[in-house]
Design a protein around this motif. Structure first.
Motif, PDB file in Angstrom:
ATOM      1  N   LYS A   7       0.826  -1.212   0.000  1.00 32.23           N
ATOM      2  CA  LYS A   7       0.000   0.000   0.000  1.00 32.23           C
ATOM      3  C   LYS A   7       0.858   1.260   0.000  1.00 32.23           C
ATOM      4  N   TRP A  10       2.264   1.774  -3.644  1.00 31.14           N
ATOM      5  CA  TRP A  10       1.296   1.379  -4.672  1.00 31.14           C
ATOM      6  C   TRP A  10       1.526   2.059  -6.017  1.00 31.14           C
ATOM      7  N   LYS A  11       1.839   3.338  -6.022  1.00 30.69           N
ATOM      8  CA  LYS A  11       2.012   4.036  -7.301  1.00 30.69           C
ATOM      9  C   LYS A  11       3.149   3.437  -8.117  1.00 30.69           C
ATOM     10  N   ALA A  14       2.023  -0.017  -9.336  1.00 28.36           N
ATOM     11  CA  ALA A  14       0.981   0.028 -10.366  1.00 28.36           C
ATOM     12  C   ALA A  14       1.600  -0.029 -11.763  1.00 28.36           C
ATOM     13  N   LYS A  18       0.868  -2.946 -14.444  1.00 23.13           N
ATOM     14  CA  LYS A  18       0.376  -2.612 -15.785  1.00 23.13           C
ATOM     15  C   LYS A  18       1.261  -3.254 -16.850  1.00 23.13           C
ATOM     16  N   GLU A  26      -6.443   1.681 -15.629  1.00 21.94           N
ATOM     17  CA  GLU A  26      -5.983   2.570 -14.558  1.00 21.94           C
ATOM     18  C   GLU A  26      -6.977   2.535 -13.397  1.00 21.94           C
ATOM     19  N   ASN A  27      -8.261   2.470 -13.719  1.00 23.94           N
ATOM     20  CA  ASN A  27      -9.281   2.419 -12.684  1.00 23.94           C
ATOM     21  C   ASN A  27      -9.182   1.115 -11.884  1.00 23.94           C
ATOM     22  N   LYS A  30      -6.408   1.631  -9.509  1.00 21.86           N
ATOM     23  CA  LYS A  30      -6.746   2.617  -8.485  1.00 21.86           C
ATOM     24  C   LYS A  30      -7.651   1.999  -7.427  1.00 21.86           C
ATOM     25  N   VAL A  31      -8.650   1.252  -7.854  1.00 23.61           N
ATOM     26  CA  VAL A  31      -9.578   0.625  -6.916  1.00 23.61           C
ATOM     27  C   VAL A  31      -8.872  -0.474  -6.122  1.00 23.61           C
ATOM     28  N   GLU A  33      -5.658  -0.807  -5.220  1.00 25.42           N
ATOM     29  CA  GLU A  33      -4.731  -0.177  -4.278  1.00 25.42           C
ATOM     30  C   GLU A  33      -4.286  -1.081  -3.127  1.00 25.42           C
TER      31      GLU A  33
END
Length: 65
Positions: A7, A10-11, A14, A18, A26-27, A30-31, A33
């Motif tokens: 957490k 996370w960025k 991500a 991907k 992306e959503n 984001k969800v 996370e």
């Protein structure tokens, strides 16, 4: 990698997620996370694989970090 560390980073993760699973939106990321169950569910949905296989892939990804 433990949940707190996931957490917190996370960025950065991500982008790696991907790269591995390009069909994730992306959503979705984001969800999710840091929620492995949600992430496995989205991998299952996007790639049409069995639930257990999706969980296995997500766990293997986490161990490699």
């Amino acid at each position: 990698m433990n949940e707190d560390k996931i957490k917190g980073q996370w960025k950065q993760l991500a982008g790696k997620l991907k790269t591995k699973w390009g069909k994730l939106t992306e959503n979705d990321l984001k969800v999710a996370e840091g929620d492995r169950e949600y992430l496995a569910g989205k991998v299952q949905e996007r790639y049409g694989i069995a639930k257990e296989e999706a969980k296995k892939q997500v766990e293997e990804f986490g161990r490699k970090l």
